[in-house]
Scaffold this motif. Sequence first.
Motif, PDB file in Angstrom:
ATOM      1  N   ALA A  49       5.892   0.069   9.784  1.00 22.22           N
ATOM      2  CA  ALA A  49       5.038  -0.148   8.618  1.00 22.22           C
ATOM      3  C   ALA A  49       5.171  -1.611   8.232  1.00 22.22           C
ATOM      4  O   ALA A  49       6.268  -2.163   8.238  1.00 22.22           O
ATOM      5  N   SER A  50       4.071  -2.246   7.908  1.00 26.84           N
ATOM      6  CA  SER A  50       4.087  -3.671   7.611  1.00 26.84           C
ATOM      7  C   SER A  50       3.117  -3.994   6.498  1.00 26.84           C
ATOM      8  O   SER A  50       2.081  -3.353   6.349  1.00 26.84           O
ATOM      9  N   LEU A  51       3.462  -5.000   5.716  1.00 27.63           N
ATOM     10  CA  LEU A  51       2.567  -5.526   4.687  1.00 27.63           C
ATOM     11  C   LEU A  51       2.057  -6.906   5.073  1.00 27.63           C
ATOM     12  O   LEU A  51       1.355  -7.551   4.294  1.00 27.63           O
ATOM     13  N   CYS A  52       2.419  -7.355   6.258  1.00 28.10           N
ATOM     14  CA  CYS A  52       2.090  -8.714   6.690  1.00 28.10           C
ATOM     15  C   CYS A  52       0.647  -8.804   7.165  1.00 28.10           C
ATOM     16  O   CYS A  52       0.228  -8.070   8.057  1.00 28.10           O
ATOM     17  N   ASN A  53      -0.084  -9.701   6.551  1.00 27.83           N
ATOM     18  CA  ASN A  53      -1.435 -10.006   6.992  1.00 27.83           C
ATOM     19  C   ASN A  53      -1.870 -11.293   6.317  1.00 27.83           C
ATOM     20  O   ASN A  53      -1.120 -11.894   5.549  1.00 27.83           O
ATOM     21  N   ALA A  54      -3.060 -11.733   6.585  1.00 27.36           N
ATOM     22  CA  ALA A  54      -3.534 -13.030   6.089  1.00 27.36           C
ATOM     23  C   ALA A  54      -3.752 -13.060   4.574  1.00 27.36           C
ATOM     24  O   ALA A  54      -3.802 -14.130   3.991  1.00 27.36           O
ATOM     25  N   VAL A  55      -3.863 -11.904   3.931  1.00 27.49           N
ATOM     26  CA  VAL A  55      -4.139 -11.901   2.494  1.00 27.49           C
ATOM     27  C   VAL A  55      -2.967 -11.461   1.627  1.00 27.49           C
ATOM     28  O   VAL A  55      -3.061 -11.485   0.415  1.00 27.49           O
ATOM     29  N   THR A  56      -1.863 -11.039   2.218  1.00 26.17           N
ATOM     30  CA  THR A  56      -0.692 -10.659   1.426  1.00 26.17           C
ATOM     31  C   THR A  56       0.052 -11.926   1.050  1.00 26.17           C
ATOM     32  O   THR A  56       0.861 -12.434   1.805  1.00 26.17           O
ATOM     33  N   ASN A  57      -0.244 -12.431  -0.134  1.00 28.90           N
ATOM     34  CA  ASN A  57       0.372 -13.671  -0.590  1.00 28.90           C
ATOM     35  C   ASN A  57       1.172 -13.442  -1.874  1.00 28.90           C
ATOM     36  O   ASN A  57       1.207 -14.279  -2.752  1.00 28.90           O
ATOM     37  N   PHE A  58       1.806 -12.277  -1.973  1.00 28.30           N
ATOM     38  CA  PHE A  58       2.602 -11.934  -3.144  1.00 28.30           C
ATOM     39  C   PHE A  58       3.815 -11.138  -2.683  1.00 28.30           C
ATOM     40  O   PHE A  58       3.848 -10.633  -1.565  1.00 28.30           O
ATOM     41  N   ASP A  59       4.827 -11.044  -3.543  1.00 28.23           N
ATOM     42  CA  ASP A  59       6.001 -10.242  -3.213  1.00 28.23           C
ATOM     43  C   ASP A  59       5.593  -8.781  -3.108  1.00 28.23           C
ATOM     44  O   ASP A  59       4.905  -8.260  -3.979  1.00 28.23           O
ATOM     45  N   ALA A  60       6.022  -8.136  -2.047  1.00 24.66           N
ATOM     46  CA  ALA A  60       5.680  -6.733  -1.839  1.00 24.66           C
ATOM     47  C   ALA A  60       6.822  -6.053  -1.103  1.00 24.66           C
ATOM     48  O   ALA A  60       7.578  -6.701  -0.387  1.00 24.66           O
ATOM     49  N   GLN A  61       6.958  -4.767  -1.300  1.00 22.59           N
ATOM     50  CA  GLN A  61       7.981  -3.974  -0.632  1.00 22.59           C
ATOM     51  C   GLN A  61       7.395  -2.655  -0.180  1.00 22.59           C
ATOM     52  O   GLN A  61       6.452  -2.150  -0.778  1.00 22.59           O
ATOM     53  N   ILE A  62       8.016  -2.099   0.854  1.00 19.79           N
ATOM     54  CA  ILE A  62       7.687  -0.758   1.311  1.00 19.79           C
ATOM     55  C   ILE A  62       8.898   0.116   0.997  1.00 19.79           C
ATOM     56  O   ILE A  62      10.028  -0.254   1.313  1.00 19.79           O
ATOM     57  N   HIS A  63       8.663   1.225   0.343  1.00 21.53           N
ATOM     58  CA  HIS A  63       9.715   2.215   0.104  1.00 21.53           C
ATOM     59  C   HIS A  63       9.334   3.466   0.875  1.00 21.53           C
ATOM     60  O   HIS A  63       8.169   3.871   0.872  1.00 21.53           O
ATOM     61  N   THR A  81      -2.445   8.896  10.167  1.00 16.45           N
ATOM     62  CA  THR A  81      -2.104   9.592  11.405  1.00 16.45           C
ATOM     63  C   THR A  81      -1.483   8.628  12.396  1.00 16.45           C
ATOM     64  O   THR A  81      -1.552   7.408  12.224  1.00 16.45           O
ATOM     65  N   ASN A  82      -0.909   9.146  13.439  1.00 18.51           N
ATOM     66  CA  ASN A  82      -0.225   8.359  14.455  1.00 18.51           C
ATOM     67  C   ASN A  82      -1.109   7.220  14.956  1.00 18.51           C
ATOM     68  O   ASN A  82      -2.228   7.440  15.382  1.00 18.51           O
ATOM     69  N   GLY A  83      -0.604   5.998  14.845  1.00 16.13           N
ATOM     70  CA  GLY A  83      -1.324   4.830  15.319  1.00 16.13           C
ATOM     71  C   GLY A  83      -2.374   4.303  14.359  1.00 16.13           C
ATOM     72  O   GLY A  83      -3.080   3.353  14.675  1.00 16.13           O
ATOM     73  N   ALA A  84      -2.480   4.920  13.186  1.00 17.13           N
ATOM     74  CA  ALA A  84      -3.510   4.515  12.231  1.00 17.13           C
ATOM     75  C   ALA A  84      -3.173   3.189  11.572  1.00 17.13           C
ATOM     76  O   ALA A  84      -2.024   2.838  11.386  1.00 17.13           O
ATOM     77  N   SER A  85      -4.190   2.471  11.223  1.00 20.71           N
ATOM     78  CA  SER A  85      -4.065   1.252  10.448  1.00 20.71           C
ATOM     79  C   SER A  85      -4.909   1.443   9.202  1.00 20.71           C
ATOM     80  O   SER A  85      -5.980   2.054   9.261  1.00 20.71           O
ATOM     81  N   HIS A  86      -4.419   0.955   8.077  1.00 18.46           N
ATOM     82  CA  HIS A  86      -5.164   1.127   6.833  1.00 18.46           C
ATOM     83  C   HIS A  86      -5.049  -0.135   5.999  1.00 18.46           C
ATOM     84  O   HIS A  86      -3.982  -0.715   5.876  1.00 18.46           O
ATOM     85  N   THR A  87      -6.141  -0.568   5.444  1.00 23.08           N
ATOM     86  CA  THR A  87      -6.147  -1.698   4.525  1.00 23.08           C
ATOM     87  C   THR A  87      -6.372  -1.151   3.131  1.00 23.08           C
ATOM     88  O   THR A  87      -7.323  -0.413   2.900  1.00 23.08           O
ATOM     89  N   GLY A  88      -5.464  -1.489   2.222  1.00 23.19           N
ATOM     90  CA  GLY A  88      -5.569  -0.995   0.859  1.00 23.19           C
ATOM     91  C   GLY A  88      -5.473  -2.130  -0.133  1.00 23.19           C
ATOM     92  O   GLY A  88      -5.413  -3.300   0.230  1.00 23.19           O
ATOM     93  N   SER A  89      -5.448  -1.770  -1.395  1.00 19.29           N
ATOM     94  CA  SER A  89      -5.390  -2.759  -2.453  1.00 19.29           C
ATOM     95  C   SER A  89      -4.569  -2.216  -3.613  1.00 19.29           C
ATOM     96  O   SER A  89      -4.522  -1.010  -3.848  1.00 19.29           O
ATOM     97  N   LEU A  90      -3.927  -3.120  -4.329  1.00 14.89           N
ATOM     98  CA  LEU A  90      -3.214  -2.763  -5.554  1.00 14.89           C
ATOM     99  C   LEU A  90      -4.062  -3.044  -6.791  1.00 14.89           C
ATOM    100  O   LEU A  90      -3.603  -2.821  -7.909  1.00 14.89           O
ATOM    101  N   ASP A  91      -5.284  -3.518  -6.600  1.00 18.09           N
ATOM    102  CA  ASP A  91      -6.158  -3.805  -7.736  1.00 18.09           C
ATOM    103  C   ASP A  91      -6.314  -2.560  -8.604  1.00 18.09           C
ATOM    104  O   ASP A  91      -6.688  -1.494  -8.117  1.00 18.09           O
ATOM    105  N   PHE A  92      -5.975  -2.677  -9.871  1.00 23.36           N
ATOM    106  CA  PHE A  92      -6.085  -1.627 -10.883  1.00 23.36           C
ATOM    107  C   PHE A  92      -5.144  -0.451 -10.663  1.00 23.36           C
ATOM    108  O   PHE A  92      -5.288   0.590 -11.289  1.00 23.36           O
TER     109      PHE A  92
END
Length: 90
Positions: A64-78, A21-32
């Motif tokens: 939309a951003s993927l930047c944070n302290a734990v994103t240490n791999f190539d990533a893209q937003i589509h 929703t508007n203004g929401a922040s979400h932390t997710g994972s690509l694990d599995f």
Amino acid sequence: ALCAGVEVPVNDECDSAILLTNGASHTGSLDFASSSGTFEDCGLPISGPDVWYRVVGTGRTLTASLCNAVTNFDAQIHVYCDDCFNSVYT
């Protein structure tokens, strides 16, 4: 094949995208997470694990951003308009 007891992210497929929703922040994972296929970006194939999120536009700017302290791999937003895999923007 996945090992017994491994949990795939709930938003692994487009049909189960998590609504932000508007203004929401979400932390997710690509694990599995699985891959939804191979896409073209500037003529280069891109494939890899992916997860899906959904927003409802308001006519205002969306960041939309993927930047944070734990994103240490190539990533893209589509960004797709209307529905899954329709009108790709990267």
